[in-house]
Design a protein around this motif. Sequence first.
Motif, PDB file in Angstrom:
ATOM      1  N   LEU A   1      46.792  11.682  45.696  1.00  0.00           N
ATOM      2  CA  LEU A   1      47.191  10.421  46.320  1.00  0.00           C
ATOM      3  C   LEU A   1      48.700  10.364  46.489  1.00  0.00           C
ATOM      4  O   LEU A   1      49.199   9.987  47.552  1.00  0.00           O
ATOM      5  CB  LEU A   1      46.693   9.236  45.493  1.00  0.00           C
ATOM      6  CG  LEU A   1      47.085   7.849  46.011  1.00  0.00           C
ATOM      7  CD1 LEU A   1      46.568   7.620  47.430  1.00  0.00           C
ATOM      8  CD2 LEU A   1      46.558   6.755  45.072  1.00  0.00           C
ATOM      9  N   VAL A   2      49.443  10.742  45.445  1.00  0.00           N
ATOM     10  CA  VAL A   2      50.907  10.774  45.547  1.00  0.00           C
ATOM     11  C   VAL A   2      51.339  11.675  46.695  1.00  0.00           C
ATOM     12  O   VAL A   2      52.184  11.310  47.515  1.00  0.00           O
ATOM     13  CB  VAL A   2      51.540  11.256  44.227  1.00  0.00           C
ATOM     14  CG1 VAL A   2      53.037  11.505  44.414  1.00  0.00           C
ATOM     15  CG2 VAL A   2      51.331  10.243  43.112  1.00  0.00           C
TER      16      VAL A   2
ATOM     17  N   GLU B   1      50.578  15.317  34.489  1.00  0.00           N
ATOM     18  CA  GLU B   1      49.964  14.024  34.786  1.00  0.00           C
ATOM     19  C   GLU B   1      50.896  13.169  35.644  1.00  0.00           C
ATOM     20  O   GLU B   1      52.122  13.263  35.526  1.00  0.00           O
ATOM     21  CB  GLU B   1      49.647  13.273  33.490  1.00  0.00           C
ATOM     22  CG  GLU B   1      48.677  14.000  32.568  1.00  0.00           C
ATOM     23  CD  GLU B   1      47.293  14.128  33.179  1.00  0.00           C
ATOM     24  OE1 GLU B   1      46.858  13.184  33.871  1.00  0.00           O
ATOM     25  OE2 GLU B   1      46.642  15.177  32.951  1.00  0.00           O
ATOM     26  N   VAL B   2      50.325  12.323  36.459  1.00  0.00           N
ATOM     27  CA  VAL B   2      51.120  11.412  37.282  1.00  0.00           C
ATOM     28  C   VAL B   2      51.448  10.172  36.452  1.00  0.00           C
ATOM     29  O   VAL B   2      50.541   9.514  35.937  1.00  0.00           O
ATOM     30  CB  VAL B   2      50.353  11.002  38.559  1.00  0.00           C
ATOM     31  CG1 VAL B   2      51.146   9.966  39.356  1.00  0.00           C
ATOM     32  CG2 VAL B   2      50.065  12.224  39.422  1.00  0.00           C
ATOM     33  N   PRO B   3      52.734   9.839  36.304  1.00  0.00           N
ATOM     34  CA  PRO B   3      53.108   8.658  35.509  1.00  0.00           C
ATOM     35  C   PRO B   3      52.709   7.374  36.225  1.00  0.00           C
ATOM     36  O   PRO B   3      52.615   7.336  37.451  1.00  0.00           O
ATOM     37  CB  PRO B   3      54.632   8.778  35.405  1.00  0.00           C
ATOM     38  CG  PRO B   3      55.031   9.534  36.633  1.00  0.00           C
ATOM     39  CD  PRO B   3      53.919  10.505  36.880  1.00  0.00           C
ATOM     40  N   ASN B   4      52.493   6.311  35.456  1.00  0.00           N
ATOM     41  CA  ASN B   4      52.073   5.063  36.086  1.00  0.00           C
ATOM     42  C   ASN B   4      53.081   3.935  35.909  1.00  0.00           C
ATOM     43  O   ASN B   4      52.729   2.775  35.736  1.00  0.00           O
ATOM     44  CB  ASN B   4      50.684   4.627  35.586  1.00  0.00           C
ATOM     45  CG  ASN B   4      50.659   4.326  34.112  1.00  0.00           C
ATOM     46  OD1 ASN B   4      51.629   4.547  33.400  1.00  0.00           O
ATOM     47  ND2 ASN B   4      49.537   3.812  33.635  1.00  0.00           N
TER      48      ASN B   4
ATOM     49  N   VAL C   1      51.904   1.988  46.496  1.00  0.00           N
ATOM     50  CA  VAL C   1      50.581   2.392  46.961  1.00  0.00           C
ATOM     51  C   VAL C   1      49.803   3.052  45.827  1.00  0.00           C
ATOM     52  O   VAL C   1      48.631   2.750  45.580  1.00  0.00           O
ATOM     53  CB  VAL C   1      50.672   3.353  48.163  1.00  0.00           C
ATOM     54  CG1 VAL C   1      49.297   3.944  48.477  1.00  0.00           C
ATOM     55  CG2 VAL C   1      51.210   2.637  49.392  1.00  0.00           C
ATOM     56  N   VAL C   2      50.449   3.964  45.126  1.00  0.00           N
ATOM     57  CA  VAL C   2      49.785   4.693  44.036  1.00  0.00           C
ATOM     58  C   VAL C   2      49.408   3.737  42.908  1.00  0.00           C
ATOM     59  O   VAL C   2      48.289   3.797  42.370  1.00  0.00           O
ATOM     60  CB  VAL C   2      50.685   5.835  43.523  1.00  0.00           C
ATOM     61  CG1 VAL C   2      50.048   6.526  42.311  1.00  0.00           C
ATOM     62  CG2 VAL C   2      50.948   6.856  44.631  1.00  0.00           C
TER      63      VAL C   2
END
Length: 214
Positions: free
Chosen positions: A36-37, A107-110, A128-129
């Motif tokens: 997604l990113v 991992e993608v940070p939030n 968006v993410v």
Amino acid sequence: MARQLDYHTIRAIFDRFHAAEPEPKGELEHVNAFTLVVAVALSAQATDAGVNKATRRLFEIADTPEKMLALGEEGVTEHIRTIGLYRNKAKNVIKLSRILVEEYGGEVPNSRAALQSLPGVGRKTANVVLNMWWRYPAQAVDTHIFRVGNRTGIAPGRDVVAVERAIEDHVPVDYMQHAHHWLILHGRYTCVARKPKCAACLITDLCTFEDKTT
């Protein structure tokens, strides 16, 4: 700049959006937070349809930062040649993949700040993410939402941050999660830039736009 609509009118607008499409979805194809990113970063100055066409095969091969690094910049470039600014975007995809591996364990940070620290990821991409993957009611303001917010009076503002804040301040909380999807789809298909389709618009009687088409 349009006048700011009152609470009751804005709620009536979103009541109609909800009735027409209760669960609006983003149109970028992805399989996880990482893809997604990448997809949203690639969508700058490109259409979602064009990005989807280019990334279907790419994401089959490289759906993690580690796999994207293994593919390499030239490999990414070959897959996204049909997207505008593809060379610079390929570099950013590799750079952000490396950062995710080295600093975030793949991992993608939030958090918005951590996302915005990634190459090619701005505030809109981060929002968006956060919204689509973590279901946080962040408002990603693009050209469509900026136009709709100002034309309709839902969220007038002189820049994207002002429009983002106006959405957060004035849209009822129960509609906040999907607000940016309703607005972007409305701008993409009905309230288009050159000749808005006012005759087919489900909120035309509530909108402040003075130059309505017939």
